[in-house]
Design an enzyme around this catalytic site. Structure first.
Site, PDB file in Angstrom:
ATOM      1  N   GLU A 175     -42.969  29.474 -36.117  1.00 14.21           N
ATOM      2  CA  GLU A 175     -42.386  29.172 -34.811  1.00 14.21           C
ATOM      3  C   GLU A 175     -41.859  30.415 -34.098  1.00 14.21           C
ATOM      4  OE1 GLU A 175     -40.027  25.522 -34.884  1.00 14.21           O
ATOM      5  OE2 GLU A 175     -40.708  25.136 -36.922  1.00 14.21           O
ATOM      6  N   GLU A 192     -35.323  21.978 -41.223  1.00 13.11           N
ATOM      7  CA  GLU A 192     -33.985  22.164 -40.657  1.00 13.11           C
ATOM      8  C   GLU A 192     -32.910  21.345 -41.380  1.00 13.11           C
ATOM      9  OE1 GLU A 192     -34.150  21.728 -36.407  1.00 13.11           O
ATOM     10  OE2 GLU A 192     -35.702  23.264 -36.205  1.00 13.11           O
TER      11      GLU A 192
END
Length: 599
Positions: free
Chosen positions: A569, A468
């Site tokens: 995810e 991220e």
């Protein structure tokens, strides 16, 4: 069709007594034959407008062949991608050996494969020419390919040691086409060797036994400082094992290991065997494939060298090094294996057939800090949900809590499935103490963390190295403080240095749906610079997104970056099972069939 005696052991593991239905389909092979070699073209699979085929080159001479090249041509069919060879031409085509499969011992063969389109024609079976193939016109023959279907068949998890019902009485009872190995003065380790701790320098990681006792010995070694020694053997099947990790069905691997008998032992035949996970049929031993054989001595190190092709319905388990003498002790060292583990078509290929998905895995995470007992029934890859994050492992500076991660790796090794580490550097769930250090101290701690993880888990298959990092997500400010604006590159360099055999991934948040272009802008120079091996596309917020929209986004990322994609995810945030199901049905076929999605 199945028999309890040894005569059923040469059927390649395809006939299963427990199956309720057996379907047999013909697969045509075209062979170009000469006195020197046989080049065989085989159609392995076909559907609609596509096909998968392979070519096998066999050396029928008395001397080793070093380097090979074959040619073939279609009327209408065209190739879209291939594996286990260097391909050139656009019809006619030429395939030449890679660095690790150019040598073919007498009586041995090399195979490579490719995928193609029929271009509105039929699936063709051309003749193959080349220096090893001769000039005799091709003749057709057929062989049987057996597909097994059974709704009642149970899932069999691998075990670290064979049960008595799955162990052959003697090594000679297994089907094999072994290479004969020697001291091989011209031997060189495969350039893409991915064996972890083959030199027995990091304890006994990846080494074990089927029975007997294995120790790390410094009394004798082929190179380095130690070797693996097996003692206490009472039967021929008692052998050393080596865990090479997951192997890809259909791919051929070059396998090498050096062996030497213990001092004073009489000469004995040593064998190298590839072992798949036991299936439900306990009356045959088709999970074993002989790779190489050598007469070993206590006076010098001898090389076991051959080729293994992963096939069948169960996953690869390990390699076994055995001796026909039931009590002899022996050393093994410098285990090496070369070849492709995950075959992802090149960016020039855009076929989305299901054949491209046959080499993929479906993984999942741990639940509440534990591996659920039935995990292996559904998933063949594992990622720690929180256990592997830096803040979980090193909550107190220089005090590691490896126990939860150890459990994940122990489970993965037992079940022969790959592990993805998540994550090395992230702006969240990092240790709080890192924010109180100077830039120099922070840089040192980041390197120490990556080094210590890779040292403890050298067989990590994939790593979410940076997580991220897109602006507005959760980039690691502490890493930027330590390394400056090129902090991402530096972190990947460290991961490459300490985990050289892992797939290094840049993972980011919901780049399929949001911040799509921002992610591409961040990732492109990293991909072009060779810092990253792949990208992870977190998929938390795809609820209501059409399959076509998902396909377009993935296509764009793949076309722009040119590296494999891992869907990560993935979840659908809705308590209604039917809503979840509808989204799964829209999205998952896109993930699974996309040629750019590694898994």
């Amino acid at each position: 069709m199945n028999h309890p005696n040894n005569s059923s052991r040469n059927n390649g593991g395809l006939f299963k007594r427990s199956c309720s239905f057996i379907a047999v389909s013909a697969v045509l092979a075209v062979a170009s034959q000469s006195a020197n070699a046989a080049c065989t073209y085989t159609v392995d699979n076909q559907w609609g407008s596509g096909f998968v085929a392979s070519i096998t080159v066999k050396n029928d001479t008395a001397a080793t062949v070093n380097g090979w090249s074959v040619n073939w041509q279609y009327a209408n069919n065209r190739i879209t991608n291939g594996w286990n060879a260097n391909f050139s031409g656009s019809n006619p085509y030429t395939a030449t050996n890679l660095s690790w499969n150019g040598s073919i011992a007498p009586g041995q063969s090399v195979s490579f494969g490719f995928q193609g389109n029929t271009n509105s024609g039929t699936v063709e079976r051309p003749s193959v020419s080349g220096s090893l193939c001769g000039t005799v016109p091709a003749t057709s023959s057929s062989r049987s390919s057996v597909a097994v279907t059974s709704s009642s068949r149970s899932s069999v998890a691998p075990s670290s040691t064979p049960s008595s019902s799955s162990i052959p009485a003697t090594s000679s009872s297994r089907s094999s086409a072994p290479a004969t190995s020697s001291s091989a003065s011209s031997f060189s380790v495969p350039a893409n060797n991915f064996a972890q701790n083959g030199g027995v320098e990091s304890g006994l990681t990846n080494w074990g036994t089927t029975a007997g006792t294995v120790t790390r010995s410094t009394a004798d070694k082929h190179s380095g400082s130690a070797s693996a020694l097996i003692t206490g053997r009472t039967a021929a099947w008692n052998g050393l094992t080596f865990n090479a990790g997951s192997l890809t069905n259909g791919n051929q691997y070059q396998v090498n290991v050096w062996v030497k008998l213990a001092a004073g032992a009489p000469d004995s035949v040593i064998t190298l065997t590839g072992k798949r996970v036991d299936d439900s049929d306990t009356s045959t031993y088709n999970e074993y494939t002989r790779v190489a054989t050598v007469t070993a001595t206590a006076n010098e190190w001898r090389l076991l060298e051959g080729y293994y092709t992963q096939s069948g319905t169960t996953a690869f388990q390990n390699f076994i090094i055995e001796a026909t003498d039931t009590t002899v002790s022996y050393y093994a060292d410098d285990f090496a294996i070369g070849g492709q583990v995950v075959q992802v078509p090149s960016s020039s290929s855009r076929s989305s057939s299901s054949a491209a998905a046959t080499k993929k895995f479906i993984g999942n995470i741990t639940t509440s800090g534990a591996v659920r007992s039935d995990f292996a029934n559904y998933w063949n890859q594992i990622t720690g949900e929180n256990e592997g994050k830096w803040g979980s492992v090193e909550g107190t500076r220089d005090v590691y809590n490896w126990a939860p991660v150890d459990r994940i790796y122990a489970y993965a090794r037992q079940h022969n499935i790959p592990v993805k580490a998540h994550t090395f550097v992230w702006g969240a769930q990092s240790p709080s103490w890192i924010n109180n250090l100077s830039a120099t101290e922070t840089a040192a701690e980041i390197e120490e963390w990556i080094r210590d993880y890779c040292t403890r888990y050298p067989d990590t298959a994939m790593i979410d190295v940076v997580n991220e990092a897109v602006a507005g997500h959760q980039p690691a400010a502490y890493a930027q403080k330590a390394f400056g604006n090129n902090w991402i590159q530096r972190v990947f360099q460290l991961a490459r240095q300490y985990c050289p055999n892992s797939i290094l991934i840049l993972n980011d948040y919901n780049n399929i749906r949001w911040q799509h272009n921002e992610f591409i802008a961040l990732a492109k120079p990293l991909a072009q610079g060779g810092y990253i091996d792949a990208v992870g596309l977190q998929s938390h917020e795809l609820k209501g997104m059409t399959g076509a929209a998902v396909q377009t986004a993935i296509d764009n990322i793949w076309n722009q970056l040119g590296v494999p994609i891992y869907i990560s995810e993935y979840d659908i945030g809705d308590t209604n099972d039917q809503v979840q199901l509808q989204n799964f049905q829209a999205h998952f076929p896109v993930f699974w069939n996309h040629p750019g999605c590694a898994s």
